[in-house]
Design a protein around this motif. Structure first.
Motif, mmCIF file in Angstrom:
data_model
loop_
_atom_site.group_PDB
_atom_site.id
_atom_site.type_symbol
_atom_site.label_atom_id
_atom_site.label_comp_id
_atom_site.label_asym_id
_atom_site.label_seq_id
_atom_site.Cartn_x
_atom_site.Cartn_y
_atom_site.Cartn_z
ATOM 1 N N TYR A 1 -45.962 -14.371 6.582
ATOM 2 C CA TYR A 1 -44.606 -13.809 6.689
ATOM 3 C C TYR A 1 -44.767 -12.298 6.781
ATOM 4 O O TYR A 1 -45.866 -11.770 6.595
ATOM 5 C CB TYR A 1 -43.762 -14.194 5.463
ATOM 6 C CG TYR A 1 -44.528 -14.166 4.164
ATOM 7 C CD1 TYR A 1 -44.805 -12.958 3.524
ATOM 8 C CD2 TYR A 1 -45.046 -15.339 3.607
ATOM 9 C CE1 TYR A 1 -45.539 -12.914 2.356
ATOM 10 C CE2 TYR A 1 -45.790 -15.302 2.442
ATOM 11 C CZ TYR A 1 -46.030 -14.089 1.814
ATOM 12 O OH TYR A 1 -46.770 -14.054 0.666
ATOM 13 N N ASP A 2 -43.657 -11.598 7.062
ATOM 14 C CA ASP A 2 -43.729 -10.140 7.190
ATOM 15 C C ASP A 2 -43.684 -9.462 5.818
ATOM 16 O O ASP A 2 -43.175 -10.031 4.857
ATOM 17 C CB ASP A 2 -42.567 -9.633 8.051
ATOM 18 C CG ASP A 2 -42.728 -10.061 9.501
ATOM 19 O OD1 ASP A 2 -43.885 -10.286 9.927
ATOM 20 O OD2 ASP A 2 -41.702 -10.190 10.192
ATOM 21 N N TYR A 3 -44.190 -8.245 5.799
ATOM 22 C CA TYR A 3 -44.278 -7.514 4.528
ATOM 23 C C TYR A 3 -42.933 -7.388 3.811
ATOM 24 O O TYR A 3 -42.877 -7.397 2.592
ATOM 25 C CB TYR A 3 -44.838 -6.103 4.769
ATOM 26 C CG TYR A 3 -46.297 -6.056 5.139
ATOM 27 C CD1 TYR A 3 -47.226 -6.897 4.525
ATOM 28 C CD2 TYR A 3 -46.766 -5.154 6.100
ATOM 29 C CE1 TYR A 3 -48.572 -6.852 4.859
ATOM 30 C CE2 TYR A 3 -48.110 -5.096 6.433
ATOM 31 C CZ TYR A 3 -49.014 -5.942 5.819
ATOM 32 O OH TYR A 3 -50.343 -5.892 6.138
ATOM 33 N N ALA A 4 -41.867 -7.218 4.577
ATOM 34 C CA ALA A 4 -40.561 -6.925 3.956
ATOM 35 C C ALA A 4 -39.806 -8.175 3.529
ATOM 36 O O ALA A 4 -38.746 -8.068 2.902
ATOM 37 C CB ALA A 4 -39.695 -6.118 4.923
ATOM 38 N N HIS B 1 -37.643 -8.733 -4.362
ATOM 39 C CA HIS B 1 -38.475 -9.080 -5.525
ATOM 40 C C HIS B 1 -39.838 -8.412 -5.444
ATOM 41 O O HIS B 1 -40.375 -7.934 -6.439
ATOM 42 C CB HIS B 1 -38.587 -10.597 -5.627
ATOM 43 C CG HIS B 1 -37.247 -11.250 -5.570
ATOM 44 N ND1 HIS B 1 -36.337 -11.130 -6.589
ATOM 45 C CD2 HIS B 1 -36.633 -11.948 -4.580
ATOM 46 C CE1 HIS B 1 -35.219 -11.756 -6.249
ATOM 47 N NE2 HIS B 1 -35.373 -12.259 -5.030
ATOM 48 N N ILE B 2 -40.416 -8.399 -4.245
ATOM 49 C CA ILE B 2 -41.652 -7.656 -4.016
ATOM 50 C C ILE B 2 -41.405 -6.776 -2.787
ATOM 51 O O ILE B 2 -41.013 -7.278 -1.729
ATOM 52 C CB ILE B 2 -42.851 -8.592 -3.791
ATOM 53 C CG1 ILE B 2 -43.003 -9.521 -5.004
ATOM 54 C CG2 ILE B 2 -44.124 -7.767 -3.574
ATOM 55 C CD1 ILE B 2 -44.179 -10.469 -4.909
ATOM 56 N N PRO C 1 -40.709 -16.320 1.925
ATOM 57 C CA PRO C 1 -39.362 -15.750 1.980
ATOM 58 C C PRO C 1 -38.317 -16.828 1.689
ATOM 59 O O PRO C 1 -38.504 -17.990 2.062
ATOM 60 C CB PRO C 1 -39.228 -15.270 3.431
ATOM 61 C CG PRO C 1 -40.616 -15.239 3.968
ATOM 62 C CD PRO C 1 -41.402 -16.260 3.218
ATOM 63 N N ALA C 2 -37.241 -16.427 1.063
ATOM 64 C CA ALA C 2 -36.130 -17.345 0.779
ATOM 65 C C ALA C 2 -36.619 -18.638 0.140
ATOM 66 O O ALA C 2 -36.190 -19.738 0.486
ATOM 67 C CB ALA C 2 -35.350 -17.654 2.068
ATOM 68 N N TRP D 1 -40.435 -12.955 -9.635
ATOM 69 C CA TRP D 1 -41.400 -13.707 -8.828
ATOM 70 C C TRP D 1 -40.969 -15.153 -8.584
ATOM 71 O O TRP D 1 -41.259 -15.738 -7.536
ATOM 72 C CB TRP D 1 -42.771 -13.657 -9.526
ATOM 73 C CG TRP D 1 -43.879 -14.258 -8.741
ATOM 74 C CD1 TRP D 1 -44.483 -13.747 -7.633
ATOM 75 C CD2 TRP D 1 -44.533 -15.513 -9.017
ATOM 76 N NE1 TRP D 1 -45.483 -14.600 -7.201
ATOM 77 C CE2 TRP D 1 -45.525 -15.683 -8.032
ATOM 78 C CE3 TRP D 1 -44.377 -16.488 -10.008
ATOM 79 C CZ2 TRP D 1 -46.365 -16.800 -8.011
ATOM 80 C CZ3 TRP D 1 -45.209 -17.596 -9.988
ATOM 81 C CH2 TRP D 1 -46.183 -17.746 -8.989
ATOM 82 N N TRP D 2 -40.237 -15.725 -9.535
ATOM 83 C CA TRP D 2 -39.782 -17.117 -9.358
ATOM 84 C C TRP D 2 -38.882 -17.273 -8.140
ATOM 85 O O TRP D 2 -38.761 -18.371 -7.596
ATOM 86 C CB TRP D 2 -39.057 -17.605 -10.614
ATOM 87 C CG TRP D 2 -39.975 -17.681 -11.797
ATOM 88 C CD1 TRP D 2 -39.948 -16.887 -12.916
ATOM 89 C CD2 TRP D 2 -41.090 -18.569 -11.975
ATOM 90 N NE1 TRP D 2 -40.976 -17.230 -13.766
ATOM 91 C CE2 TRP D 2 -41.688 -18.261 -13.220
ATOM 92 C CE3 TRP D 2 -41.646 -19.601 -11.210
ATOM 93 C CZ2 TRP D 2 -42.805 -18.934 -13.706
ATOM 94 C CZ3 TRP D 2 -42.761 -20.280 -11.686
ATOM 95 C CH2 TRP D 2 -43.330 -19.940 -12.926
ATOM 96 N N GLU D 3 -38.259 -16.183 -7.685
ATOM 97 C CA GLU D 3 -37.371 -16.252 -6.528
ATOM 98 C C GLU D 3 -38.129 -16.375 -5.211
ATOM 99 O O GLU D 3 -37.529 -16.644 -4.161
ATOM 100 C CB GLU D 3 -36.458 -15.015 -6.466
ATOM 101 C CG GLU D 3 -35.627 -14.793 -7.724
ATOM 102 C CD GLU D 3 -34.731 -15.985 -8.037
ATOM 103 O OE1 GLU D 3 -34.153 -16.558 -7.093
ATOM 104 O OE2 GLU D 3 -34.638 -16.346 -9.234
ATOM 105 N N VAL D 4 -39.416 -16.121 -5.241
ATOM 106 C CA VAL D 4 -40.216 -16.231 -4.008
ATOM 107 C C VAL D 4 -41.329 -17.276 -4.122
ATOM 108 O O VAL D 4 -42.187 -17.385 -3.243
ATOM 109 C CB VAL D 4 -40.817 -14.856 -3.592
ATOM 110 C CG1 VAL D 4 -39.697 -13.869 -3.233
ATOM 111 C CG2 VAL D 4 -41.725 -14.267 -4.665
ATOM 112 N N VAL D 5 -41.314 -18.047 -5.203
ATOM 113 C CA VAL D 5 -42.365 -19.066 -5.362
ATOM 114 C C VAL D 5 -42.222 -20.150 -4.295
ATOM 115 O O VAL D 5 -41.136 -20.673 -4.059
ATOM 116 C CB VAL D 5 -42.317 -19.691 -6.768
ATOM 117 C CG1 VAL D 5 -43.102 -20.990 -6.815
ATOM 118 C CG2 VAL D 5 -42.874 -18.710 -7.782
ATOM 119 N N ASN D 6 -43.330 -20.485 -3.695
ATOM 120 C CA ASN D 6 -43.378 -21.475 -2.613
ATOM 121 C C ASN D 6 -43.737 -22.844 -3.207
ATOM 122 O O ASN D 6 -44.905 -23.240 -3.227
ATOM 123 C CB ASN D 6 -44.416 -21.031 -1.579
ATOM 124 C CG ASN D 6 -44.445 -21.923 -0.356
ATOM 125 O OD1 ASN D 6 -43.774 -22.957 -0.309
ATOM 126 N ND2 ASN D 6 -45.228 -21.525 0.628
#
Ligand code: MN3
Length: 222
Positions: free
Chosen positions: A10-13, A18-19, A91-92, A187-192
């Protein structure tokens, strides 16, 4: 064949807010790239080792010349751990795990919120640079928490990584400064969870060649 920095999926942004993008760019493009470059430099005089994966190098320290053992452990560890870390996020993402991974988390920790609290607590308490892990324990195939210092990985003890977070300051300091707990909470918002479930159910095909040989995926393979 030299080790290569894997592309970010994914892209940096895209993990903002969150990060932040700047942290991701430095973390991937300089820190991880630095481990890859130093691993290649350590292996440069040893063509017979250059085709070996980072995981193989970590699992077979006794097959390495003594003068590069420490450099390989640190830099193959950095390379292996970061390669897992990028895929542990998306992401998301966030939300909740499903299926057999959700069941195994409930068995091991009670429920998802208790697991998150214990993982976050382990991350907050980790002293200095290191990693916090959810891994499948070799002894019974069940999930356990592990913390490792530096770039150590639970794989060398036979425990198969399912989910990992980077607790080195370079992972969060630009945005969160000394507030590691803010980083851990966001970090939990971006956990895969999809990737975690894939690893739990099937193992990674690229690692399987090594881990099945060593019995690490006995339960998963059954
Ligand atoms: Mn890092």
């Amino acid at each position: 064949m030299k080790h290569e920095l894997p592309d970010l999926p994914y892209d940096y942004a895209t993990l903002e807010p969150h990060i932040d993008a700047r942290t991701m760019a430095l973390h991937h493009g300089r820190h991880h790239a630095g481990y890859v470059a130093r691993l290649n430099a350590a292996l440069e005089p040893y063509p017979e080792l250059q085709h070996r994966s980072a995981l193989w190098l970590l699992l077979n320290p006794n097959k390495l010349p003594g003068n590069i053992r420490t450099a390989v452990r640190n830099n193959a560890g950095g390379h292996f751990n970061h390669s897992l870390f990028w895929r542990a996020m998306a992401p998301a993402a966030g939300g909740e795990p499903e299926g057999v991974l959700a069941d195994a988390i409930a068995r091991a920790f009670g429920d998802l919120s208790q697991f998150k609290a214990r993982f976050t607590d382990a991350g907050a308490k980790l002293f200095g640079c290191g990693w916090v892990w959810l891994a499948r324990a070799q002894q019974d195939g069940e999930l356990r928490l592990y913390s490792t210092a530096g770039h150590e990985t639970p794989v060398t003890q036979g425990n198969y990584p399912i989910l990992v977070n980077d607790l080195w300051e370079h992972a969060y300091y630009l945005k969160h400064e000394n507030r590691r707990e803010d980083y851990l909470a966001g970090w939990w918002e971006v956990v895969n969870w999809k990737e975690a479930a894939r690893r739990f159910e099937h193992g990674d095909p690229a690692e399987r060649r090594w881990v099945t040989d060593l019995g690490y995926l006995r339960a998963a393979a059954a």
